[in-house]
Scaffold this motif. Structure first.
Motif, short mmCIF file in Angstrom:
data_model
loop_
_atom_site.label_atom_id
_atom_site.label_comp_id
_atom_site.label_asym_id
_atom_site.label_seq_id
_atom_site.Cartn_x
_atom_site.Cartn_y
_atom_site.Cartn_z
N LEU A 17 -1.45 6.15 -6.13
CA LEU A 17 -2.90 5.93 -6.02
C LEU A 17 -3.53 6.75 -4.90
CD1 LEU A 17 -3.02 2.03 -6.47
CD2 LEU A 17 -3.63 3.77 -8.17
N GLY A 18 -2.70 7.40 -4.10
CA GLY A 18 -3.23 8.20 -3.00
C GLY A 18 -3.77 7.35 -1.86
N ILE A 19 -3.17 6.17 -1.69
CA ILE A 19 -3.61 5.24 -0.64
C ILE A 19 -2.70 5.39 0.57
CG2 ILE A 19 -4.05 2.82 -0.05
CD1 ILE A 19 -5.85 3.75 -2.29
N THR A 34 3.39 -8.77 -8.40
CA THR A 34 4.05 -10.07 -8.58
C THR A 34 3.29 -10.94 -9.58
OG1 THR A 34 4.87 -9.98 -6.32
CG2 THR A 34 4.93 -12.12 -7.40
N ASN A 35 1.96 -10.89 -9.52
CA ASN A 35 1.14 -11.72 -10.41
C ASN A 35 0.74 -11.02 -11.70
OD1 ASN A 35 0.26 -14.39 -8.89
ND2 ASN A 35 0.34 -12.77 -7.35
N ARG A 36 1.30 -9.79 -11.89
CA ARG A 36 1.06 -9.02 -13.13
C ARG A 36 -0.43 -8.84 -13.41
NH1 ARG A 36 5.85 -11.35 -17.15
NH2 ARG A 36 7.57 -10.92 -15.70
N LEU A 37 -1.14 -8.44 -12.38
CA LEU A 37 -2.58 -8.21 -12.51
C LEU A 37 -2.84 -6.73 -12.74
CD1 LEU A 37 -3.74 -10.52 -9.58
CD2 LEU A 37 -3.82 -11.03 -12.03
N PRO A 38 -3.89 -6.39 -13.50
CA PRO A 38 -4.18 -4.98 -13.80
C PRO A 38 -4.54 -4.19 -12.54
CG PRO A 38 -5.99 -6.38 -14.50
CD PRO A 38 -4.87 -7.29 -14.10
N ILE A 39 -4.12 -2.92 -12.51
CA ILE A 39 -4.36 -2.09 -11.32
C ILE A 39 -4.96 -0.76 -11.74
CG2 ILE A 39 -3.29 -0.95 -9.32
CD1 ILE A 39 -0.96 -2.99 -9.62
N THR A 40 -6.07 -0.43 -11.12
CA THR A 40 -6.62 0.92 -11.23
C THR A 40 -6.91 1.40 -9.81
OG1 THR A 40 -8.95 0.28 -11.32
CG2 THR A 40 -7.75 0.34 -13.42
N LYS A 41 -7.11 2.68 -9.67
CA LYS A 41 -7.38 3.23 -8.35
C LYS A 41 -8.65 2.63 -7.76
CE LYS A 41 -7.64 7.63 -5.88
NZ LYS A 41 -7.51 9.10 -6.00
N LEU A 48 -8.85 -3.62 -1.46
CA LEU A 48 -8.31 -3.36 -0.13
C LEU A 48 -9.41 -3.35 0.92
CD1 LEU A 48 -5.80 -2.67 1.54
CD2 LEU A 48 -6.21 -0.24 1.04
N GLN A 49 -10.53 -2.73 0.58
CA GLN A 49 -11.67 -2.68 1.51
C GLN A 49 -12.22 -4.08 1.80
OE1 GLN A 49 -14.79 -0.15 0.04
NE2 GLN A 49 -16.10 -0.45 1.81
N TRP A 50 -12.34 -4.90 0.75
CA TRP A 50 -12.89 -6.26 0.93
C TRP A 50 -11.95 -7.12 1.78
CZ3 TRP A 50 -13.57 -6.82 -5.08
CH2 TRP A 50 -14.58 -5.95 -5.50
N LEU A 51 -10.64 -7.00 1.50
CA LEU A 51 -9.67 -7.81 2.23
C LEU A 51 -9.64 -7.44 3.71
CD1 LEU A 51 -6.78 -7.77 -0.39
CD2 LEU A 51 -8.08 -9.79 0.33
N LYS A 52 -9.76 -6.14 4.01
CA LYS A 52 -9.80 -5.71 5.41
C LYS A 52 -11.02 -6.27 6.12
CE LYS A 52 -7.32 -1.29 5.26
NZ LYS A 52 -7.51 0.19 5.38
N ALA A 53 -12.16 -6.19 5.44
CA ALA A 53 -13.40 -6.69 6.06
C ALA A 53 -13.34 -8.19 6.27
CB ALA A 53 -14.59 -6.32 5.18
#
Length: 496
Positions: A17-19, A34-41, A48-53
């Motif tokens: 993802l270039g992260i 682990t929770n088999r949730l969909p992932i896009t870039k 990630l931005q929301w969790l950091k804030a």
């Protein structure tokens, strides 16, 4: 997938993802995999931005999961709303704290004033409310022309009991003391309800000293004052100026003093109702200039109201006419939900959802054409007023708390949605149980009928309450083909 395999996959995913490989990104990637949730870039970067804030992954990660599972819009506004909801701070405490901040924190806009009224109508900060307006309600009940003689005597008796009126002082003696003390007062604001009261009492004081010939003459002069005519011109009308003057007894003057008080309080309350200067407290200060005694009386009145809420009717803490007044004040201004009456509970819950502004968007969508007649009422509720306040110049602390409350309301709306044939509803309301404040959270899940309405024959309703002695309590009600099963769950176990 074993731990080492998961870590390898996480590292590959982050690189793909270039992260930047940092702990927060690793934690998010592990959770999503682990929770088999969909992932896009895009979704990964946003999350990630929301969790950091937010700086609280423990709370934030399940919120991300909820957004995916319930197919909610993957935008910051939805995350913020659900994150605030998940933090779990009691809603009633948020509202009470906000009400106090509005009062103390310098937000003096018209919107802030309306918000305080809305929060009061939700009965937040009840103890503070009883302190603030309980004494006012006693005085206004005593002076209200619609009060029965029994209510008036009960209110005056309670004013004595709180120390606001000296113990043993009769109503007529108290009124006479106001007349006698009028001449020495100063610093009265001009053209106010209190100014008219003061001028009228001064006239009565002069009448005791022989300034008038007849009671009728005083009544004419008082009416001129109440109709905002000049006091000096009102004092001695020319047509009776030459009539012989005489001392007029206090017995004839005290009803006029009572009439002046009634007018003053009626005008102050009317002024308050239309958003003008609040003069009721000033008038209370006029009746009793001892500020320490007034503060003590407010506290005693609040205690009496709490006792009235909690004590059985037969308890000997007040006389019958006093209990009538206390019940009247509580019913009019601090009405609690009667949980023994189903239709009453339903009505109260509906009214509270309106006050919170949960129906704002519904009202906007269903606005018929250009018909705006009822819409202003929808704008005088909590959510739209919070939105308006956030666009005004307000202190940072008030803005932060307003955003928290707005997010809590929005979260309720987001989580109350249709999911195929299933209708979900989440509602959290501040609740007063006697002198105790708590939250009532109502979670409803049920299928819909062919007409699109909720099917009462098949549903599940969960009530969450934080109680003083039982602590966290859940009532689980399941309805299957009209057969009801109720389970009460708390830390002490479950009971059907």
């Amino acid at each position: 997938m074993n731990v080492s395999g998961l870590k390898g996959t996480v590292a590959q995913l982050i690189a793909h993802l270039g992260i930047k490989p940092e702990p927060a990104a690793t934690k998010l990637a592990e959770y999503l995999l682990t929770n088999r949730l969909p992932i896009t870039k895009e979704t990964f970067r946003s999350a990630l931005q929301w969790l950091k804030a937010a700086d609280a992954a423990v709370v934030g990660l399940p919120v991300i999961k909820t957004m995916f599972i319930q197919q909610l819009p993957f935008v910051k506004g939805v995350f913020d709303a659900l994150f605030t909801q998940s933090k779990g701070e009691p809603f009633h405490k948020l509202l009470s704290g906000f009400r106090q901040q509005l009062q103390d924190g310098g937000a003096v806009t018209g919107t802030a004033s309306k918000l305080k009224e809305v929060l009061d109508s939700l009965h937040v900060a009840k103890q503070n409310q009883l302190q603030q307006i309980g004494l006012q309600k006693l005085v206004t009940t005593w002076l209200n022309s619609d009060s029965t003689p029994e209510m008036k005597s009960g209110a005056f008796s309670l004013l004595q009991k709180t120390g606001f009126v000296p113990k043993g002082m009769t109503e007529s003696v108290f009124l006479e003391s106001l007349v006698d003390g009028a001449e020495v007062r100063s610093g009265i604001p001009e053209n106010s309800a209190i100014d008219k009261l003061h001028q009228g009492l001064q006239l009565l004081s002069e009448a005791k000293g022989g300034a008038f010939a007849h009671v009728e003459e005083i009544e004419m002069a008082i009416n001129r004052i109440l109709n905002s005519h000049d006091h000096e011109k009102a004092k001695l009308p020319i047509d009776i100026h030459s009539m012989q003057r005489k001392n007029i007894s206090a017995e004839k003057l005290t009803p006029l003093a009572f009439h002046l008080l009634q007018n003053a309080f009626a005008e102050a309350i009317a002024t308050k109702a239309v958003g003008g200067k609040i003069e009721v407290n000033d008038l209370i200060g006029y009746l009793n200039m001892d500020t320490e005694q007034v503060a003590e009386s407010k506290g005693k009145e609040a205690e009496l109201l709490f006792k009235s809420l909690n004590e059985p009717p037969e308890a000997q803490y007040a006389r019958i006419n006093e209990k009538l007044v206390l019940s009247h004040v509580l019913a009019a201004d601090f009405q609690s939900i009667d949980f023994t009456n189903g239709p009453s509970v339903a009505h109260q819950l509906k009214e509270m959802t309106k006050v919170l502004g949960l129906q704002l968007e519904h009202a906007l969508i269903n606005l018929p054409g250009d018909d705006m007649a009822d819409f202003p009422n929808d704008l005088e509720t909590l959510k739209p007023l919070l939105l308006k306040l956030l666009n005004e110049q307000i202190p940072a602390a008030i803005k932060e708390m307003a955003e928290q409350i707005l997010n809590r309301i929005t979260a309720q709306q987001i989580l109350s949605q249709e999911n195929g044939p299933i209708q979900n509803l989440l509602l959290t309301l501040p609740l007063n149980l006697g002198s105790t404040q708590t939250d009532l959270t109502l979670q409803w899940s049920g299928r819909k009928t062919k007409e699109g309405k909720i099917d009462p024959d098949y549903c599940r309703v969960l009530f969450y309450l934080e109680l003083g002695r039982l602590e966290e309590t859940v009532i689980d009600m399941q309805v299957q083909n009209r057969i009801i099963k109720v389970t009460v769950i708390n830390g002490r176990g479950a009971s059907p």
